[in-house]
Design an enzyme around this catalytic site. Structure first.
Site, PDB file in Angstrom:
ATOM      1  N   HIS A  19       0.848  -1.199   0.000  1.00  0.00           N
ATOM      2  CA  HIS A  19       0.000   0.000   0.000  1.00  0.00           C
ATOM      3  C   HIS A  19       0.887   1.255   0.000  1.00  0.00           C
ATOM      4  O   HIS A  19       0.647   2.193  -0.758  1.00  0.00           O
ATOM      5  CB  HIS A  19      -0.876   0.059   1.259  1.00  0.00           C
ATOM      6  CG  HIS A  19      -1.947  -0.986   1.337  1.00  0.00           C
ATOM      7  ND1 HIS A  19      -2.189  -1.718   2.477  1.00  0.00           N
ATOM      8  CD2 HIS A  19      -2.865  -1.406   0.424  1.00  0.00           C
ATOM      9  CE1 HIS A  19      -3.207  -2.548   2.272  1.00  0.00           C
ATOM     10  NE2 HIS A  19      -3.634  -2.390   1.027  1.00  0.00           N
ATOM     11  N   LYS A  43     -15.833  -7.199   5.206  1.00  0.00           N
ATOM     12  CA  LYS A  43     -14.775  -8.206   5.177  1.00  0.00           C
ATOM     13  C   LYS A  43     -14.647  -9.007   6.471  1.00  0.00           C
ATOM     14  O   LYS A  43     -13.624  -9.638   6.713  1.00  0.00           O
ATOM     15  CB  LYS A  43     -13.436  -7.545   4.832  1.00  0.00           C
ATOM     16  CG  LYS A  43     -13.285  -7.252   3.355  1.00  0.00           C
ATOM     17  CD  LYS A  43     -11.862  -6.910   3.003  1.00  0.00           C
ATOM     18  CE  LYS A  43     -11.681  -6.893   1.497  1.00  0.00           C
ATOM     19  NZ  LYS A  43     -10.334  -6.428   1.115  1.00  0.00           N
ATOM     20  N   ARG A  95      -1.718  -6.269  -8.527  1.00  0.00           N
ATOM     21  CA  ARG A  95      -0.526  -7.090  -8.298  1.00  0.00           C
ATOM     22  C   ARG A  95      -0.444  -8.221  -9.306  1.00  0.00           C
ATOM     23  O   ARG A  95       0.583  -8.477  -9.902  1.00  0.00           O
ATOM     24  CB  ARG A  95      -0.546  -7.680  -6.871  1.00  0.00           C
ATOM     25  CG  ARG A  95      -0.385  -6.663  -5.776  1.00  0.00           C
ATOM     26  CD  ARG A  95      -0.879  -7.178  -4.451  1.00  0.00           C
ATOM     27  NE  ARG A  95      -2.305  -7.519  -4.537  1.00  0.00           N
ATOM     28  CZ  ARG A  95      -3.053  -7.887  -3.521  1.00  0.00           C
ATOM     29  NH1 ARG A  95      -2.517  -8.007  -2.329  1.00  0.00           N
ATOM     30  NH2 ARG A  95      -4.333  -8.152  -3.684  1.00  0.00           N
ATOM     31  N   SER A 133      -3.137  -7.616   2.868  1.00  0.00           N
ATOM     32  CA  SER A 133      -3.485  -7.489   4.289  1.00  0.00           C
ATOM     33  C   SER A 133      -3.997  -8.820   4.829  1.00  0.00           C
ATOM     34  O   SER A 133      -3.681  -9.218   5.954  1.00  0.00           O
ATOM     35  CB  SER A 133      -4.559  -6.424   4.484  1.00  0.00           C
ATOM     36  OG  SER A 133      -4.099  -5.170   4.050  1.00  0.00           O
TER      37      SER A 133
HETATM   38  O1  PNS Z   1      -9.023  -2.800  -0.153  1.00  0.00           O
HETATM   39  P1  PNS Z   1     -10.345  -3.313  -0.624  1.00  0.00           P
HETATM   40  O2  PNS Z   1     -11.111  -3.902   0.518  1.00  0.00           O
HETATM   41  O3  PNS Z   1     -10.217  -4.264  -1.779  1.00  0.00           O
HETATM   42  O4  PNS Z   1     -11.177  -2.017  -1.138  1.00  0.00           O
HETATM   43  C1  PNS Z   1     -12.472  -2.167  -1.683  1.00  0.00           C
HETATM   44  C2  PNS Z   1     -13.125  -0.789  -1.880  1.00  0.00           C
HETATM   45  C3  PNS Z   1     -13.141  -0.012  -0.577  1.00  0.00           C
HETATM   46  C4  PNS Z   1     -12.352   0.004  -2.915  1.00  0.00           C
HETATM   47  C5  PNS Z   1     -14.567  -1.025  -2.387  1.00  0.00           C
HETATM   48  O5  PNS Z   1     -15.179  -1.967  -1.574  1.00  0.00           O
HETATM   49  C6  PNS Z   1     -15.424   0.234  -2.412  1.00  0.00           C
HETATM   50  O6  PNS Z   1     -15.166   1.151  -3.152  1.00  0.00           O
HETATM   51  N1  PNS Z   1     -16.467   0.260  -1.564  1.00  0.00           N
HETATM   52  C7  PNS Z   1     -17.368   1.392  -1.468  1.00  0.00           C
HETATM   53  C8  PNS Z   1     -18.764   1.022  -1.962  1.00  0.00           C
HETATM   54  C9  PNS Z   1     -18.923   1.305  -3.439  1.00  0.00           C
HETATM   55  O7  PNS Z   1     -18.695   2.394  -3.921  1.00  0.00           O
HETATM   56  N2  PNS Z   1     -19.337   0.270  -4.191  1.00  0.00           N
HETATM   57  C10 PNS Z   1     -19.561   0.389  -5.624  1.00  0.00           C
HETATM   58  C11 PNS Z   1     -18.302   0.213  -6.438  1.00  0.00           C
HETATM   59  S1  PNS Z   1     -18.055  -1.453  -6.815  1.00  0.00           S
END
Ligand code: PNS
Length: 166
Positions: A19, A43, A95, A133
């Site tokens: 990150h 999660k 990645r 993570s």
């Molecule tokens: O690190 P992560 O957990 O893979 O991040 C996921 C994240 C936070 C980017 C994604 O879950 C997100 O944007 N959530 C907010 C809800 C949203 O906007 N959903 C619609 C887009 S798919």
């Protein structure tokens, strides 16, 4: 010259060196980068609270000397948060090919929700391509050595948490 603000969203439970590598890369190509921690993540039980994660990311940003990076938290739709911040782009890390399969629908959904918001993908340094993570937490819980894969301040907090539990 255009001013570009980008959001780097995620769960960051915990922040890894992958990150941090992406934050550094992103901070070099945009004017302002906001690391945004999702508050209502689905999660499962997190290792760190959102407040703890925000604190660690803030400390890591200061320790790394990233002057144009800040950290916030958000709930609900990412596109709405990006809009509220005046951000034109979302930064995400890729990645491996499996990440692409996870990221592509999210990027397309975000584009459907807001056609003006671009998703920028960047690759972390090769040395962190296997770091996540989820893997860090799993290995650490089983007593494995994850130092060098997370910032030292995260390592200290993880160790402190594990010690408290015993
Ligand atoms: O690190 P992560 O957990 O893979 O991040 C996921 C994240 C936070 C980017 C994604 O879950 C997100 O944007 N959530 C907010 C809800 C949203 O906007 N959903 C619609 C887009 S798919």
């Amino acid at each position: 010259m255009k001013y570009v603000k980008a959001i780097y969203p995620g769960t960051f439970d915990p922040l890894t060196n992958g990150h941090l590598d992406l934050i550094e890369r992103g901070s070099k190509i945009v004017d302002q980068l906001v690391v945004a921690i999702l508050r209502n993540s689905d999660k499962g039980v997190p290792l760190f609270t959102v407040a703890e994660r925000q604190e660690m990311i803030s400390e890591a940003i200061v320790a790394s000397g990233f002057a144009n990076v800040s950290v916030m938290t958000f709930d609900g739709l990412l596109v709405e948060f990006a809009h509220s911040q005046g951000a034109k782009a979302v930064l995400r890390g890729i990645r491996a090919i499996t990440d692409y399969e996870y990221e592509f629908p999210m990027a397309m959904m975000n584009r459907k929700l807001d056609p003006n918001l671009e998703t920028l993908f960047m690759m972390p340094t090769e040395q962190y391509t296997y770091v996540s993570s989820r893997l860090i937490k799993g290995v650490f819980k089983l007593g494995g050595d994850v130092s060098g894969l997370v910032p030292p301040l995260v390592m200290r907090r993880m160790t402190a948490k594990a010690t408290k539990k015993v």
